[in-house]
Enzyme design. Structure first.
Site, PDB file in Angstrom:
ATOM      1  N   HIS A 368      -7.844 -36.485  55.070  1.00 29.38           N
ATOM      2  CA  HIS A 368      -8.133 -35.835  53.794  1.00 29.38           C
ATOM      3  C   HIS A 368      -9.430 -36.311  53.178  1.00 29.38           C
ATOM      4  CE1 HIS A 368      -3.877 -34.508  54.031  1.00 29.38           C
ATOM      5  NE2 HIS A 368      -4.527 -33.407  53.747  1.00 29.38           N
ATOM      6  N   CYS A 680      -7.261 -20.985  57.448  1.00 30.59           N
ATOM      7  CA  CYS A 680      -8.071 -21.780  56.523  1.00 30.59           C
ATOM      8  C   CYS A 680      -8.179 -23.249  56.920  1.00 30.59           C
ATOM      9  CB  CYS A 680      -7.538 -21.656  55.100  1.00 30.59           C
ATOM     10  SG  CYS A 680      -5.849 -22.279  54.939  1.00 30.59           S
TER      11      CYS A 680
HETATM   12  C1  PEP Z   1      -4.282 -27.202  56.833  1.00 31.15           C
HETATM   13  O1  PEP Z   1      -3.291 -27.914  56.979  1.00 31.15           O
HETATM   14  O2  PEP Z   1      -4.878 -26.640  57.766  1.00 31.15           O
HETATM   15  C2  PEP Z   1      -4.861 -27.009  55.478  1.00 31.15           C
HETATM   16  C3  PEP Z   1      -5.804 -26.119  55.281  1.00 31.15           C
HETATM   17  O3  PEP Z   1      -4.371 -27.814  54.497  1.00 31.15           O
HETATM   18  P1  PEP Z   1      -4.835 -29.313  54.262  1.00 31.15           P
HETATM   19  O4  PEP Z   1      -5.916 -29.611  55.237  1.00 31.15           O
HETATM   20  O5  PEP Z   1      -5.280 -29.403  52.853  1.00 31.15           O
HETATM   21  O6  PEP Z   1      -3.586 -30.059  54.553  1.00 31.15           O
END
Ligand code: PEP
Ligand code: MG
Length: 755
Positions: A368, A680
């Protein structure tokens, strides 16, 4: 006969004498010369020599008492040569009664050392790195005591300080640079594109011990005990409070075990008893442990080394009062932030305008902190082995976020090359900029909707720059992570309103996706064995509906008179969507009852992140307005490989049959049901992956702003149909290959698609 040392005053007297020597206003060579004379006489040795490791990996004799003076700055040896080389290589002390019988002994006629039998050498260490070797030799055959080894190690610490402070720089011959200042090129995983040149700011700076020799040993022992006690109390307190934001319970428990380890405590006390300060003792004991553990290849043991390092740092923090973390507000301009690992919230505390780059030792592309780094547009490289040990605060450093290269203390020609690269990149950015109003249409006329991922106010300006009208994923948790308490309804509403106003094509807001490593500092954390499989995202939202309700209310109000798209993260069962939808409807009814305006249209979607949804697509697609594939999490769960764990995160390629077949299944089902499917996750922002996604049926991708240009350039040069046929053939194949990447890349390369 064994010489007695007591007659000459023992180690404490020697250390006192050396402290005086360190303060004398003489040049570096004179100081070194006097040190070796003192050491030789105090230890009743005929020889004392200092070897310093050069940038060319040769050890150069810098000072000697007892060997021929003419050999100083002349005699050199490789790190794999002779006993001195062996010590440098192993970073361990070596005590021999008969040196010439050792297989590594190599005779140097210019030094005249064949007349000496006994040999004791210790490495000169700093932060786990060898800077040189300190040696004493005796004509008679004698056994050196453990205490003598320790005394010599303490003197080596003083020498390490001299080397690190740059004092020896004045006696370095041209072309024979000292290793500590050498240029080091490292390679990690590219996380965010861009070239950054600047100076290292350590996120958790190593505490620097400058006071090595003690005034009063009894006092030092008392200081050590008091600090140990304070540190233990602090760890207990953290454990009682279920950990802090930074450390997991497991780490704290490891701390507690180490902090009560008798061997460790005994070594610390013994070190102080030799006449050094409590902090110097911590550093010395830690240097030994590091050197021993650094050769460990067992990942578990290396992890423990990190824990032990952290613990030693905590103790140093207690002793010196120096801060454990950099003060984010006081970093210099052109800072390249260097961290072993860090949470996304910690990164957000730094002033973005001053950050030119980010280097992470223990975090990869799907972590993250990486996502936040991308959102902030910081050139970033992850998985860079040992970087925090190889750097000193303020060292010059270059980060290349496209290749994953990191240069420490670059030479002028390397720096010039990177300045040029930065210029070229700026030119390429200009080309992308020119494409910004060109729609992303493939050669055969397939139009792909490229949207942007966002989560911070700073992201919004990128919409215009990248020529994007729509935000395909708005990670609402980032606002919560930056705040010092739960944002109030009005704050949330105002923020969402601004986001909607900035994106004329609409915004897909994802409800709070917290848990796992996305921690809100003001929310009680629950220790979980497997946070990625734990209480997070919609699970928290449904169990604590107050939180979700407040956010939904803010969203509904903010979108008055517009379209509102809401996306629920980490849905595992269709029923969870039903529950979430019921909460939305209740909120909507509440708004109407109170005569508030409402959105013109409301679209509810689900993130496809948990594999169980792959087998509920029929019932899911009947209910939702759209799906968005969160490939970061979907791939982590499909492959059972923690996206934040560097040892496994890159083990499996997303461009492989199982992952692509799962993704294709979602796209096909969406098409059949007539429901839009977006992707995404981070893979949508990589040109080859994006092309492959288009080939398996994706028509809409949401990505970080910096990826829009490169992905668009690739799509404009590709024939989607041709790619689709080729990919279908690969996916229907049964060769069991772990990756299809090279074949896909070759296909794109042969057609001149820029990747
Ligand atoms: C994902 O899991 O691909 C996503 C877009 O969410 P995050 O990366 O914020 O967990
Ligand atoms: Mg996710």
């Amino acid at each position: 006969m064994m010489p007695t040392r007591g007659a000459l005053g023992g180690p404490r007297l020697l250390l006192r004498r050396l402290r005086e020597l360190m303060a004398e206003p003489v040049n570096a060579q004179a100081r070194l010369d006097r040190i070796v004379v003192q050491v030789a006489s105090n230890m009743v040795a005929e020889v004392c020599s200092v070897y310093v490791l050069r940038a060319d990996q040769r050890l150069e004799l810098f000072a000697t008492e007892g060997l021929k003076r003419e050999a100083v700055h002349i005699t050199t040896m490789r790190v794999d040569e002779g006993l001195v080389g062996l010590i440098a290589k192993t970073a361990e002390p070596l005590a021999l009664t008969e040196a010439q019988a050792h297989p590594s002994f190599s005779y140097r006629p210019e030094t005249g050392e064949e007349i000496y039998h006994s040999f004791l050498g210790v490495p000169i260490l700093r932060g786990g790195n060898t800077l040189g070797v300190l040696v004493v030799q005796n004509r008679v055959k004698r056994a050196y005591s453990e205490e003598e080894v320790e005394v010599l190690e303490t003197i080596a610490m003083l020498l390490a300080e001299m080397i690190a402070s740059g004092e020896l720089q004045s006696i370095v011959r041209p072309g024979a640079d000292i290793n500590l200042r050498r240029h080091v090129a490292l390679k990690g995983s590219p996380i965010n594109d861009g070239v950054g040149l600047g100076h290292a700011v350590m996120h958790e700076p190593r505490i620097v011990v400058t006071q090595i020799v003690a005034e009063d040993t009894t006092k030092e022992l008392e200081r050590l005990d008091a600090s140990l006690q304070a540190m233990r109390a602090n760890i207990d307190e953290l454990l009682d409070n279920n950990g802090s934001a930074g450390e997991s319970r497991e780490v704290l428990e490891a701390f507690r075990v180490f902090a009560n380890d008798r061997g460790w405590l005994r070594r610390l006390r013994e070190a102080v008893s030799t006449g050094i300060t409590a902090e110097a003792a911590v550093e010395r004991v830690q240097n030994d442990a590091r050197a021993r553990l650094q050769r460990q290849t067992d990942p578990y043991m290396r992890e423990r080394l990190h824990d032990l390092d952290d613990l030693a740092n905590r103790l140093l923090h207690q002793l010196t009062g120096q801060s454990l973390v950099a003060a984010p507000e006081s970093i210099p301009e052109n800072a390249i932030l260097v961290a072993r690992s860090m949470g996304p919230a910690a990164l957000l505390e730094y002033d973005r305008k001053k950050l030119r780059g980010l280097v992470l030792e223990d975090a990869g592309g799907a972590s993250h902190v990486a996502i936040v780094a991308r959102a902030l547009g910081i050139p970033t490289v992850g998985d860079v082995d040992n970087v925090t040990n190889l750097l000193e605060q303020g060292d010059a450093i270059i980060v290349d976020g496209s290749s994953g290269e990191v240069h420490l203390r670059p030479q002028p020609n390397v720096e010039a090359a990177y300045r040029e690269k930065a210029r070229l990149r700026a030119r390429r950015q200009e080309q992308y900029h020119r494409l910004r109003n060109v729609p992303a249409v493939t050669l055969d006329g397939v139009e792909i909707n490229l949207m942007m991922n966002a989560g911070l106010m700073v992201d919004l300006q990128h919409l215009e720059e990248a020529g994007v009208r729509q935000i395909g994923l708005f990670r609402t948790e980032l606002q919560f992570m930056m705040a010092s308490r739960f944002p109030k309804l009005e704050q949330q509403q105002a923020f969402y309103r601004q986001v909607l106003e900035a994106a004329p094509g609409g915004v897909t807001f994802r409800t709070l996706d917290i848990g796992g490593d996305k921690i809100l500092p003001y929310m009680a954390t629950y220790e979980e064995e497997n946070p990625a499989l734990g209480w997070r995202a919609i699970r928290i939202g449904l169990d604590r509906p107050g939180l979700l309700r407040l956010q939904l209310r803010a969203l509904l109000r903010a979108a008055e008179g517009r379209e509102l798209r809401i996306l629920f993260p980490m849905v595992t069962m269709v029923s969870e969507f039903d529950e979430a939808k019921a909460i939305v409807e209740r909120e909507l009814a509440h708004l109407r009852r109170h005569n508030h305006g409402a959105p013109d249209s409301l679209k509810l979607g689900v993130m496809m992140e948990v594999p169980s949804l792959l087998w509920q697509l029929d019932e899911l697609l009947e209910r939702v307005d759209f799906l968005s594939v969160g490939s970061n999490d979907l791939v982590q769960y499909l492959t059972a490989a923690d996206r934040d764990n560097r040892r496994v995160a890159n083990r499996f390629d997303v461009l492989s049959a199982p992952v692509l077949r799962a993704l294709r299944h979602v796209a096909v089902k969406g098409q059949e049901a007539g429901k839009p499917v977006t992707l995404c996750g981070e893979i949508g922002g990589r040109p080859l992956e994006a092309l492959t996604l288009v080939a398996i049926g994706y028509k809409a991708l949401s990505m970080s702003a910096t990826s829009i240009g490169p992905v668009k350039a690739a799509l404009l040069a590709a024939d989607a149909g041709e790619f689709a046929d080729f990919t279908a053939k690969l996916l229907d194949g049964r060769d069991g290959a772990p990756s299809l990447r090279e074949r896909l890349r070759a296909f794109a390369d042969a057609r001149g698609v820029p990747l």
